[in-house]
Design a protein around this motif. Sequence first.
Motif, PDB file in Angstrom:
ATOM      1  N   ALA A 151       0.827  -1.208   0.000  1.00 23.66           N
ATOM      2  CA  ALA A 151       0.000   0.000   0.000  1.00 23.66           C
ATOM      3  C   ALA A 151       0.860   1.257   0.000  1.00 23.66           C
ATOM      4  N   THR A 152       0.513   2.188  -0.889  1.00 23.45           N
ATOM      5  CA  THR A 152       1.184   3.488  -0.937  1.00 23.45           C
ATOM      6  C   THR A 152       0.150   4.578  -1.171  1.00 23.45           C
ATOM      7  N   ARG A 153       0.538   5.801  -0.806  1.00 30.54           N
ATOM      8  CA  ARG A 153      -0.291   6.980  -1.110  1.00 30.54           C
ATOM      9  C   ARG A 153       0.586   8.016  -1.803  1.00 30.54           C
ATOM     10  N   PRO A 154      -0.028   8.919  -2.575  1.00 34.47           N
ATOM     11  CA  PRO A 154       0.787   9.938  -3.255  1.00 34.47           C
ATOM     12  C   PRO A 154       1.482  10.884  -2.285  1.00 34.47           C
ATOM     13  N   SER A 155       0.951  11.015  -1.065  1.00 37.87           N
ATOM     14  CA  SER A 155       1.590  11.831  -0.031  1.00 37.87           C
ATOM     15  C   SER A 155       1.014  11.417   1.312  1.00 37.87           C
ATOM     16  N   GLU A 156       1.660  11.828   2.391  1.00 40.21           N
ATOM     17  CA  GLU A 156       1.181  11.452   3.722  1.00 40.21           C
ATOM     18  C   GLU A 156      -0.153  12.107   4.050  1.00 40.21           C
ATOM     19  N   SER A 157      -0.448  13.222   3.401  1.00 40.69           N
ATOM     20  CA  SER A 157      -1.706  13.926   3.673  1.00 40.69           C
ATOM     21  C   SER A 157      -2.827  13.506   2.725  1.00 40.69           C
ATOM     22  N   ALA A 158      -2.531  12.591   1.813  1.00 44.46           N
ATOM     23  CA  ALA A 158      -3.526  12.180   0.814  1.00 44.46           C
ATOM     24  C   ALA A 158      -4.679  11.427   1.467  1.00 44.46           C
ATOM     25  N   SER A 159      -5.830  11.507   0.841  1.00 36.77           N
ATOM     26  CA  SER A 159      -7.014  10.790   1.306  1.00 36.77           C
ATOM     27  C   SER A 159      -6.768   9.287   1.269  1.00 36.77           C
ATOM     28  N   ILE A 160      -7.418   8.568   2.163  1.00 40.35           N
ATOM     29  CA  ILE A 160      -7.305   7.111   2.172  1.00 40.35           C
ATOM     30  C   ILE A 160      -7.801   6.529   0.853  1.00 40.35           C
ATOM     31  N   LEU A 161      -8.709   7.233   0.178  1.00 45.27           N
ATOM     32  CA  LEU A 161      -9.243   6.749  -1.093  1.00 45.27           C
ATOM     33  C   LEU A 161      -8.261   6.935  -2.249  1.00 45.27           C
ATOM     34  N   GLN A 162      -7.115   7.539  -1.969  1.00 55.84           N
ATOM     35  CA  GLN A 162      -6.054   7.635  -2.974  1.00 55.84           C
ATOM     36  C   GLN A 162      -4.998   6.551  -2.786  1.00 55.84           C
ATOM     37  N   THR A 163      -5.255   5.641  -1.857  1.00 54.69           N
ATOM     38  CA  THR A 163      -4.306   4.563  -1.585  1.00 54.69           C
ATOM     39  C   THR A 163      -4.300   3.553  -2.721  1.00 54.69           C
ATOM     40  N   ASN A 164      -3.114   3.200  -3.178  1.00 57.63           N
ATOM     41  CA  ASN A 164      -2.975   2.106  -4.143  1.00 57.63           C
ATOM     42  C   ASN A 164      -2.493   0.870  -3.397  1.00 57.63           C
ATOM     43  N   VAL A 165      -3.123  -0.258  -3.683  1.00 59.98           N
ATOM     44  CA  VAL A 165      -2.695  -1.526  -3.096  1.00 59.98           C
ATOM     45  C   VAL A 165      -2.422  -2.501  -4.233  1.00 59.98           C
ATOM     46  N   GLY A 166      -1.201  -2.980  -4.307  1.00 57.09           N
ATOM     47  CA  GLY A 166      -0.833  -3.924  -5.362  1.00 57.09           C
ATOM     48  C   GLY A 166      -0.084  -5.104  -4.786  1.00 57.09           C
ATOM     49  N   TYR A 254      -8.747   0.599   8.946  1.00 58.07           N
ATOM     50  CA  TYR A 254      -7.373   1.092   8.868  1.00 58.07           C
ATOM     51  C   TYR A 254      -7.149   2.165   9.923  1.00 58.07           C
ATOM     52  N   PHE A 255      -5.885   2.460  10.169  1.00 55.28           N
ATOM     53  CA  PHE A 255      -5.509   3.650  10.931  1.00 55.28           C
ATOM     54  C   PHE A 255      -4.182   4.151  10.388  1.00 55.28           C
ATOM     55  N   ILE A 256      -3.839   5.365  10.738  1.00 50.16           N
ATOM     56  CA  ILE A 256      -2.590   5.983  10.280  1.00 50.16           C
ATOM     57  C   ILE A 256      -1.612   6.037  11.446  1.00 50.16           C
ATOM     58  N   HIS A 257      -0.385   5.594  11.192  1.00 47.57           N
ATOM     59  CA  HIS A 257       0.657   5.645  12.216  1.00 47.57           C
ATOM     60  C   HIS A 257       1.926   6.205  11.592  1.00 47.57           C
ATOM     61  N   ASP A 258       2.343   7.352  12.066  1.00 43.39           N
ATOM     62  CA  ASP A 258       3.579   7.983  11.584  1.00 43.39           C
ATOM     63  C   ASP A 258       3.578   8.128  10.060  1.00 43.39           C
ATOM     64  N   GLY A 259       2.414   8.438   9.496  1.00 42.15           N
ATOM     65  CA  GLY A 259       2.311   8.642   8.054  1.00 42.15           C
ATOM     66  C   GLY A 259       2.056   7.378   7.251  1.00 42.15           C
ATOM     67  N   TYR A 260       2.048   6.214   7.910  1.00 42.59           N
ATOM     68  CA  TYR A 260       1.814   4.943   7.228  1.00 42.59           C
ATOM     69  C   TYR A 260       0.355   4.517   7.389  1.00 42.59           C
ATOM     70  N   VAL A 261      -0.221   3.976   6.317  1.00 40.54           N
ATOM     71  CA  VAL A 261      -1.535   3.342   6.411  1.00 40.54           C
ATOM     72  C   VAL A 261      -1.327   1.940   6.965  1.00 40.54           C
ATOM     73  N   ILE A 262      -2.110   1.569   7.968  1.00 38.89           N
ATOM     74  CA  ILE A 262      -2.010   0.227   8.540  1.00 38.89           C
ATOM     75  C   ILE A 262      -3.382  -0.431   8.490  1.00 38.89           C
ATOM     76  N   SER A 263      -3.419  -1.637   7.949  1.00 39.68           N
ATOM     77  CA  SER A 263      -4.652  -2.419   7.914  1.00 39.68           C
ATOM     78  C   SER A 263      -4.903  -2.994   9.299  1.00 39.68           C
ATOM     79  N   SER A 264      -6.011  -2.611   9.904  1.00 36.80           N
ATOM     80  CA  SER A 264      -6.317  -3.049  11.271  1.00 36.80           C
ATOM     81  C   SER A 264      -6.535  -4.550  11.360  1.00 36.80           C
ATOM     82  N   ASP A 265      -6.929  -5.175  10.245  1.00 34.99           N
ATOM     83  CA  ASP A 265      -7.260  -6.600  10.256  1.00 34.99           C
ATOM     84  C   ASP A 265      -6.126  -7.483   9.750  1.00 34.99           C
ATOM     85  N   ALA A 266      -5.017  -6.881   9.312  1.00 38.08           N
ATOM     86  CA  ALA A 266      -3.909  -7.671   8.772  1.00 38.08           C
ATOM     87  C   ALA A 266      -3.247  -8.497   9.863  1.00 38.08           C
ATOM     88  N   ASP A 267      -2.662  -9.613   9.482  1.00 34.82           N
ATOM     89  CA  ASP A 267      -1.897 -10.424  10.427  1.00 34.82           C
ATOM     90  C   ASP A 267      -0.513  -9.830  10.654  1.00 34.82           C
TER      91      ASP A 267
END
Length: 610
Positions: A151-166, A254-267
């Motif tokens: 998962a990446t975003r174009p910037s740390e302030s970008a909307s969660i809906l701008q997240t790309n997951v590949g 999800y939640f944001i930690h230090d600019g990173y998107v974190i999946s709350s349900d991920a292992d």
Amino acid sequence: MYSDLKQALLDLEKAGMLKRIHQEVDPYLEMAEIARQAFDCGGPALLFEKVKGSRFPAAANIFGTQERLDFLFRDTLESTQTAVLFKSNPVEFFKKPSPARLFNAATAGIRALPKKSGSIKDFEECSLADLPQVVCWPEDGGAFITLPQVATRPSESASILQTNVGMYRIQLSGNDYAAADPTKGTDAECGLHYQIKRDIARHHEKAIEEGRPLKVSIFIGGAPAHTIAAVMPMPENLSELVFAGMLAGRRFRYFIHDGYVISSDADFCILGEVAPDLKPEGPFGDHVGYYSGKHPFPYLKVKKVLCKKDAIYPFTVVGRPPKEDTLFGKFIHQITRPMVPASIPGVHAVHAVDAAGVHPLCLALGSERFRPYASRAEREPMELLKTANALLGFNQVSLSKYLMLAAKEDNPNLDVCDVPAFFEHILERIDFKRDLHFQTSTTIDTLDYTGTSLNHGSKLVIVAAGEKRRLLRNFEADLATLKLPEGFTAVKNVMNGVIAVEGAGDIQKLSNELDHWPFKENYPWVSIVTNLNEIQNIDDFLWVTFTRSDPAQDVHGLNEQVANKHWSIDAPMIVDARIKPRHQKILNVPPQVKTRAKEILKAAGIGGIT
């Protein structure tokens, strides 16, 4: 609706679709071979309870049958398909309106919105070395994460809906990647291999332009829908998190930690920054059936590795198709079928042929309507050429190496998934002086080593429209009349109009003999191969022919001519699909590993292994 991987695996077990492996297994080759054999026999999902060198259990073959995919998404597949149809083709959607259909679309839309939930306190810290170090093939450069959600975003302030997951493979060990050293305050490193035409590149480019490192989050596990979402070909600027919520039947947490998107349900979650330089990544046994080589690629400086208390490590094994990722492709096509016709007018169906390695061969059905007043005898590919250009600029179809395109008007019942029938349709109609269109010195799939260098090679568009030009044959007696020149040793029929010739001889000499063959028009496709024993069926022919040939270097024919920079021939077309020095090694596993895997599966009560 599963909130995490463990819940889904327990549900599979309850339904008799998962088996536990109680004895300790080795992540070096052994686990991967067990998973391969389980897939090959249509076996269950596997839960490895004891992984050598790791405290975490691991799961494989989760998506290995259509039955399991249907089971895992039994409550959400229909509503997801409805929402995709509504998004891609509203007119078609409202042709059959109903309260239930509208409700399904609305419900899926609500679930599509990501939801802020959870915190860093829900995770523990671990290290890359704590993860199961799964090595799938003997010459792999190290251990790899094979089901990552990057998962990446174009910037740390970008909307969660701008997240790309590949899903871009992650190399955990080997090569020049450093391990963490707390005494020196240095970070661990891991490889980040993303191929061309991947959306992460846009975010990486923006970060480079702004002079900052790109922050990357790698999720492993979580709800099964999250894994599927990572391979979903979403339109640019539409986040995969939207699809993850729809298919999961539960909004992506999800939640944001230090600019990173974190999946709350991920292992597991790996957080890191892309380094400013490159490091060698690979080799890796890839889904085309060969190793991809060692090349410079981006890598991460890992800042933190997080895990749930009861985390389970999912992995898959790729190799020559079919494998588990084959089911991914079929499942995604099942959902996205309406998207291509809606995106490219005139396209009715597209099939990236799995047996040929996916990107090496694409079959498509289009329309030929530019001259409705033309007689059947005068019809020729015109609109089809426009459609071919559109397809080669569309999403992952743009990576196709050979694109074969037919007109629906010639046969409304033609099925792109019926490969022999599609080949027959094309070969009966193709004008070899007109209907072969090359793109030379262009970009090709990163995993394709038939070209001139990494990412560089050629493409061939083969189009056909109008009346039949020739009668195809498929008789052993015909082959007895073909005189093979020195260096060629055998010939066999593959399907109507297609033969394969074995040998290391000179192509021009073979061409000369074919020119005198009375059946040359009846067999317009000739593949030259290294070993005919490799071709026992049509899938073998597809794999050998299209994974071992580069159109510009390896396609030949009788009486080759160039006029106005257009290349033309007389039938038959000859494809040199022999193994060449520039090709990568074929994937193989030592016999003792296969035997050990078979024994472990037998002990677990999983039969049918051959």
